[in-house]
Design a protein around this motif. Structure first.
Motif, PDB file in Angstrom:
ATOM      1  N   ALA A   1       7.985   8.365  14.732  1.00 46.03           N
ATOM      2  CA  ALA A   1       7.819   8.496  13.283  1.00 46.03           C
ATOM      3  C   ALA A   1       6.675   9.435  12.945  1.00 46.03           C
ATOM      4  O   ALA A   1       6.765  10.251  12.012  1.00 46.03           O
ATOM      5  N   ALA A   2       5.571   9.355  13.719  1.00 46.77           N
ATOM      6  CA  ALA A   2       4.433  10.231  13.453  1.00 46.77           C
ATOM      7  C   ALA A   2       4.798  11.688  13.732  1.00 46.77           C
ATOM      8  O   ALA A   2       4.400  12.597  12.976  1.00 46.77           O
ATOM      9  N   LEU A   3       5.545  11.936  14.820  1.00 51.14           N
ATOM     10  CA  LEU A   3       5.984  13.305  15.114  1.00 51.14           C
ATOM     11  C   LEU A   3       6.888  13.834  14.011  1.00 51.14           C
ATOM     12  O   LEU A   3       6.782  15.008  13.601  1.00 51.14           O
ATOM     13  N   ALA A   4       7.792  12.980  13.519  1.00 52.90           N
ATOM     14  CA  ALA A   4       8.690  13.410  12.442  1.00 52.90           C
ATOM     15  C   ALA A   4       7.915  13.708  11.177  1.00 52.90           C
ATOM     16  O   ALA A   4       8.200  14.691  10.462  1.00 52.90           O
ATOM     17  N   MET A   5       6.900  12.873  10.871  1.00 52.09           N
ATOM     18  CA  MET A   5       6.090  13.117   9.678  1.00 52.09           C
ATOM     19  C   MET A   5       5.306  14.427   9.800  1.00 52.09           C
ATOM     20  O   MET A   5       5.185  15.196   8.847  1.00 52.09           O
ATOM     21  N   LEU A   6       4.748  14.689  11.012  1.00 54.74           N
ATOM     22  CA  LEU A   6       3.995  15.921  11.212  1.00 54.74           C
ATOM     23  C   LEU A   6       4.913  17.141  11.089  1.00 54.74           C
ATOM     24  O   LEU A   6       4.553  18.154  10.457  1.00 54.74           O
ATOM     25  N   ALA A   7       6.084  17.033  11.691  1.00 56.28           N
ATOM     26  CA  ALA A   7       7.027  18.152  11.608  1.00 56.28           C
ATOM     27  C   ALA A   7       7.436  18.403  10.162  1.00 56.28           C
ATOM     28  O   ALA A   7       7.554  19.555   9.714  1.00 56.28           O
ATOM     29  N   SER A   8       7.668  17.337   9.404  1.00 55.31           N
ATOM     30  CA  SER A   8       8.024  17.495   7.999  1.00 55.31           C
ATOM     31  C   SER A   8       6.894  18.140   7.218  1.00 55.31           C
ATOM     32  O   SER A   8       7.114  19.011   6.364  1.00 55.31           O
ATOM     33  N   ASP A   9       5.657  17.718   7.530  1.00 55.15           N
ATOM     34  CA  ASP A   9       4.519  18.263   6.794  1.00 55.15           C
ATOM     35  C   ASP A   9       4.321  19.751   7.095  1.00 55.15           C
ATOM     36  O   ASP A   9       3.911  20.529   6.225  1.00 55.15           O
ATOM     37  N   LEU A  10       4.594  20.141   8.367  1.00 56.78           N
ATOM     38  CA  LEU A  10       4.366  21.526   8.750  1.00 56.78           C
ATOM     39  C   LEU A  10       5.515  22.461   8.358  1.00 56.78           C
ATOM     40  O   LEU A  10       5.288  23.613   7.969  1.00 56.78           O
ATOM     41  N   PHE A  11       6.743  21.972   8.502  1.00 51.05           N
ATOM     42  CA  PHE A  11       7.888  22.862   8.366  1.00 51.05           C
ATOM     43  C   PHE A  11       8.765  22.563   7.148  1.00 51.05           C
ATOM     44  O   PHE A  11       9.481  23.434   6.678  1.00 51.05           O
ATOM     45  N   SER A  12       8.748  21.322   6.651  1.00 49.57           N
ATOM     46  CA  SER A  12       9.618  20.991   5.523  1.00 49.57           C
ATOM     47  C   SER A  12       8.922  19.974   4.631  1.00 49.57           C
ATOM     48  O   SER A  12       9.289  18.788   4.617  1.00 49.57           O
ATOM     49  N   PRO A  13       7.907  20.399   3.887  1.00 50.04           N
ATOM     50  CA  PRO A  13       7.196  19.449   3.010  1.00 50.04           C
ATOM     51  C   PRO A  13       8.145  18.779   2.019  1.00 50.04           C
ATOM     52  O   PRO A  13       9.010  19.423   1.447  1.00 50.04           O
ATOM     53  N   GLY A  14       7.976  17.460   1.872  1.00 47.29           N
ATOM     54  CA  GLY A  14       8.814  16.703   0.964  1.00 47.29           C
ATOM     55  C   GLY A  14       9.997  16.052   1.635  1.00 47.29           C
ATOM     56  O   GLY A  14      10.680  15.232   1.009  1.00 47.29           O
ATOM     57  N   LEU A  15      10.231  16.367   2.935  1.00 44.78           N
ATOM     58  CA  LEU A  15      11.384  15.751   3.610  1.00 44.78           C
ATOM     59  C   LEU A  15      11.082  14.300   3.988  1.00 44.78           C
ATOM     60  O   LEU A  15      11.786  13.374   3.584  1.00 44.78           O
ATOM     61  N   LEU A  16      10.032  14.104   4.785  1.00 45.18           N
ATOM     62  CA  LEU A  16       9.642  12.742   5.202  1.00 45.18           C
ATOM     63  C   LEU A  16       8.233  12.382   4.759  1.00 45.18           C
ATOM     64  O   LEU A  16       7.777  11.269   5.019  1.00 45.18           O
ATOM     65  N   VAL A  17       7.538  13.303   4.161  1.00 38.16           N
ATOM     66  CA  VAL A  17       6.232  13.023   3.576  1.00 38.16           C
ATOM     67  C   VAL A  17       6.240  13.597   2.172  1.00 38.16           C
ATOM     68  O   VAL A  17       6.945  14.575   1.904  1.00 38.16           O
ATOM     69  N   PRO A  18       5.510  13.005   1.250  1.00 32.53           N
ATOM     70  CA  PRO A  18       5.507  13.541  -0.121  1.00 32.53           C
ATOM     71  C   PRO A  18       5.022  14.980  -0.147  1.00 32.53           C
ATOM     72  O   PRO A  18       4.171  15.398   0.652  1.00 32.53           O
ATOM     73  N   ALA A  19       5.583  15.728  -1.074  1.00 35.29           N
ATOM     74  CA  ALA A  19       5.154  17.121  -1.223  1.00 35.29           C
ATOM     75  C   ALA A  19       3.697  17.186  -1.633  1.00 35.29           C
ATOM     76  O   ALA A  19       2.944  18.063  -1.189  1.00 35.29           O
ATOM     77  N   VAL A  20       3.287  16.261  -2.488  1.00 36.12           N
ATOM     78  CA  VAL A  20       1.876  16.161  -2.877  1.00 36.12           C
ATOM     79  C   VAL A  20       1.366  14.826  -2.336  1.00 36.12           C
ATOM     80  O   VAL A  20       1.635  13.761  -2.889  1.00 36.12           O
ATOM     81  N   GLN A  21       0.619  14.896  -1.242  1.00 28.67           N
ATOM     82  CA  GLN A  21       0.198  13.657  -0.573  1.00 28.67           C
ATOM     83  C   GLN A  21      -1.131  13.162  -1.127  1.00 28.67           C
ATOM     84  O   GLN A  21      -2.073  13.945  -1.274  1.00 28.67           O
TER      85      GLN A  21
ATOM     86  N   ILE B   1       0.837  -1.205   0.000  1.00 32.55           N
ATOM     87  CA  ILE B   1       0.000   0.000   0.000  1.00 32.55           C
ATOM     88  C   ILE B   1       0.874   1.258   0.000  1.00 32.55           C
ATOM     89  O   ILE B   1       0.641   2.202  -0.780  1.00 32.55           O
ATOM     90  N   ASP B   2       1.898   1.253   0.856  1.00 34.18           N
ATOM     91  CA  ASP B   2       2.773   2.430   0.929  1.00 34.18           C
ATOM     92  C   ASP B   2       3.544   2.631  -0.368  1.00 34.18           C
ATOM     93  O   ASP B   2       3.761   3.779  -0.808  1.00 34.18           O
ATOM     94  N   THR B   3       3.958   1.554  -0.962  1.00 33.23           N
ATOM     95  CA  THR B   3       4.670   1.676  -2.237  1.00 33.23           C
ATOM     96  C   THR B   3       3.752   2.254  -3.315  1.00 33.23           C
ATOM     97  O   THR B   3       4.151   3.115  -4.122  1.00 33.23           O
ATOM     98  N   GLY B   4       2.504   1.798  -3.338  1.00 33.41           N
ATOM     99  CA  GLY B   4       1.551   2.345  -4.295  1.00 33.41           C
ATOM    100  C   GLY B   4       1.294   3.818  -4.070  1.00 33.41           C
ATOM    101  O   GLY B   4       1.220   4.613  -5.025  1.00 33.41           O
ATOM    102  N   LEU B   5       1.143   4.241  -2.792  1.00 36.34           N
ATOM    103  CA  LEU B   5       0.939   5.654  -2.494  1.00 36.34           C
ATOM    104  C   LEU B   5       2.158   6.491  -2.875  1.00 36.34           C
ATOM    105  O   LEU B   5       2.028   7.623  -3.388  1.00 36.34           O
ATOM    106  N   PHE B   6       3.338   5.929  -2.642  1.00 36.03           N
ATOM    107  CA  PHE B   6       4.557   6.670  -3.000  1.00 36.03           C
ATOM    108  C   PHE B   6       4.652   6.842  -4.514  1.00 36.03           C
ATOM    109  O   PHE B   6       5.002   7.927  -5.009  1.00 36.03           O
ATOM    110  N   LEU B   7       4.341   5.782  -5.249  1.00 34.68           N
ATOM    111  CA  LEU B   7       4.394   5.896  -6.711  1.00 34.68           C
ATOM    112  C   LEU B   7       3.353   6.880  -7.223  1.00 34.68           C
ATOM    113  O   LEU B   7       3.569   7.581  -8.228  1.00 34.68           O
ATOM    114  N   ALA B   8       2.211   6.943  -6.549  1.00 31.06           N
ATOM    115  CA  ALA B   8       1.179   7.882  -6.977  1.00 31.06           C
ATOM    116  C   ALA B   8       1.585   9.327  -6.722  1.00 31.06           C
ATOM    117  O   ALA B   8       1.191  10.237  -7.471  1.00 31.06           O
ATOM    118  N   SER B   9       2.374   9.563  -5.652  1.00 30.01           N
ATOM    119  CA  SER B   9       2.778  10.933  -5.327  1.00 30.01           C
ATOM    120  C   SER B   9       4.075  11.351  -5.993  1.00 30.01           C
ATOM    121  O   SER B   9       4.374  12.539  -6.092  1.00 30.01           O
TER     122      SER B   9
END
Length: 406
Positions: free
Chosen positions: A78-98, A30-38
Motif C-alpha cells: 500500500a505504501a509503494l502504491a501511495m508513493l507511486a501515485s504521489d509521484l506519477f499520478s497525483p489524485g489516484l490513491l492519494v489526495p491531489a491536495v494532501q 482520522i483518515d476520514t477527517g483527513l479525506f474530508l479536509a482534502s
C-alpha cells in the motif's frame, strides 16, 4: 522472536480484539477527517479511492496478531502504491491536495509497534527500513516530510524493541533467580541427606555394635548364671536390648532414606503395646480409657513403635502436669496409616514440683521430630475445657533396610 503463526483464532485473548478494533476505528476516523479536509479525489479509480485504501489498511490490523507478516507485507504494498501515485499520478490513491506529506498508511505506527514482538529481528528491521525509506523520502528531504516519516516508522520500532528487550531481560532474570533458588534448595537437601547418611553410618558402626554386644552378654549371663534373680534380670536386659536394637536399626534405615523395599510379609512384634501403657496409667490412679478401631497389622513396626512413643510421652505428661485428671487414648488404624489421639481433662490437684521439673522440657519437641522423621505430623496444644490434647497422623509404612526381620 518467532512469528506467531501458531496461535489459534484471530486473537489470543478477547481483550486483544477489543484494543485492535478500537485502534482501527480511531485511525479510520482520522483518515476520514483527513479525506474530508482534502476533498474527493479526481483520479481514475474514483473520488473515494484514497479513503478506501486507508480504511482497508486500518482494518487490516484486526488480522495482525494472527497474520503479522502478511499484514506488514500488505502495508508495504500500500505504501509503494501511495508513493507511486504521489509521484506519477497525483489524485489516484492519494489526495491531489494532501493535508500531510506522508506516503505510508496512517496505521503504520500501530503495525510496526506490534511487529516488534510478533516478527523475528531480521524481518522486523527489513520492514522498518523499507517503510522508513518510503515515509522519509531521502531523495527529496523536507522539514515536513522526513521528521514525521521517522516518527511514524523508526520511533515505534525503537520503542517497541526497547520494551520487548526489557521484558525478555526481566523474564531471564526471573528464570535465573528461580533456577538459583531451586539449585540452592537441592544443595541444601543434598547436604542434609549427606549428614543423615553420616549419622546413620556412625549409629550403625558404633551404637548398634555396642548394643549387640550388650544383648549377647545378657543372653550368656541368663544361660550361665545359677541365680534365678540374675537370670530374670539378664533376660529383661536382653529383651529390652533386642527391642532397642530393632528400633535403632529402623531409625538408621530411615536416616539413610532407605530403598523402596516391599513391606515384610510378617511384621515383628512392636516395642510395646499401647494397652500396657494404659493399664500402667490406670494402676497408678489415672483414669485412662482406650479406644482401638481397625487392624493393627496394617502398619509397619516402625510406625507402631512411633505410635507407642506418642502414647507413652502423652500419658507421662498427664501424670506430671495434670494430677487428678482423666485421659482418653484413641488409636484408629486405616489403610492410609494410623491416627493417634491422647486427650486429658483439667487436673484437680496442683502438680508435684519435683515430678513436673524432672523432665528436660524437650519431650514434645523430640516427639514431633520423631513423628516427622517417619513422614507423620504431630499436633499438641490445650483442649477445650482446660485439658490438653496430643494427636499424631502416621503413615502405614516407612521403607527401611534395617527394620526387616532377621
Amino acid at each position: 522472536m518467532k512469528e506467531s503463526g501458531r496461535r489459534r483464532g484471530l486473537w489470543p485473548r478477547p481483550f486483544d480484539g477489543l484494543w485492535l478494533l478500537g485502534s482501527a476505528l480511531a485511525f479510520a476516523l482520522i483518515d476520514t477527517g483527513l479525506f474530508l479536509a482534502s476533498g474527493p479525489s479526481p483520479g481514475a479509480l474514483g473520488p473515494y479511492a484514497p479513503l478506501v485504501l486507508q480504511l482497508v489498511c486500518d482494518f487490516s490490523v484486526l488480522l495482525l496478531l494472527r497474520f503479522p507478516a502478511q499484514v506488514a507485507g500488505f502495508l508495504v504494498v500500500a505504501a509503494l502504491a501511495m508513493l507511486a501515485s504521489d509521484l506519477f499520478s497525483p489524485g489516484l490513491l492519494v489526495p491531489a491536495v494532501q493535508p500531510t506529506l506522508m506516503t505510508v498508511p496512517t496505521i503504520t505506527p500501530v503495525v510496526l509497534s506490534q511487529a516488534a514482538r510478533l516478527l523475528d529481528r531480521r524481518r522486523l528491521l527489513w520492514l522498518a527500513g523499507v517503510l522508513a525509506l518510503l515515509a522519509t523520502r531521502p531523495w527529496n528531504p523536507a522539514w515536513n516530510t522526513t521528521p514525521f516519516g521517522l516518527l511514524a516508522t523508526a520511533l515505534p520500532v525503537a520503542v517497541s524493541m526497547y520494551f520487548e528487550a526489557r521484558r525478555q531481560l526481566l523474564r531471564s532474570l526471573r528464570d535465573r533467580a528461580e533456577r538459583a533458588e531451586r539449585e540452592q534448595h537441592l544443595l541444601a537437601e543434598q547436604a542434609r541427606a549427606e549428614e543423615r547418611r553420616r549419622l546413620a553410618s556412625e549409629m550403625h558402626d558404633v551404637v548398634t555394635h555396642r548394643l549387640s554386644l550388650m544383648v549377647l552378654h545378657a543372653g550368656a549371663l541368663r544361660v550361665t548364671s545359677a541365680d534365678e534373680g540374675v537370670r530374670s534380670a539378664a533376660e529383661d536386659i536382653r529383651r529390652e536390648g533386642a527391642y532397642a536394637l530393632d528400633e535403632l536399626r529402623d531409625l538408621v534405615g530411615v536416616l539413610r532414606n532407605g530403598a523402596n523395599v516391599e513391606p515384610p510379609p510378617a511384621a515383628p512384634a512392636p516395642v510395646g503395646d499401647p494397652a500396657e501403657l494404659v493399664a500402667g496409667s490406670v494402676a497408678i490412679g489415672v483414669a485412662t480409657g482406650l479406644s482401638v478401631t481397625g487392624d493393627p497389622a496394617t502398619v509397619s513396626p516402625t510406625v507402631a513403635r512411633t505410635a507407642y512413643r506418642v502414647v507413652q510421652e502423652a500419658l507421662t505428661n498427664v501424670r506430671k502436669h495434670a494430677p487428678g485428671s482423666s485421659a482418653e487414648v484413641s488409636l484408629r488404624y486405616h489403610p492410609g496409616g494410623l491416627d493417634v489421639a491422647v486427650t486429658n481433662t483439667r487436673g484437680t490437684r496442683p502438680p508435684d514440683p519435683a515430678l513436673a521439673g524432672s523432665g528436660s522440657g524437650a519431650g514434645l519437641s523430640g516427639l514431633r521430630q520423631r513423628v516427622e522423621l517417619v513422614g507423620g505430623r504431630l499436633e499438641a496444644g490445650p483442649a477445650p475445657g482446660g485439658g490438653f490434647a496430643v494427636g499424631a497422623i502416621l503413615p502405614a509404612y516407612v521403607p527401611t533396610k534395617e527394620g526387616l526381620p532377621r
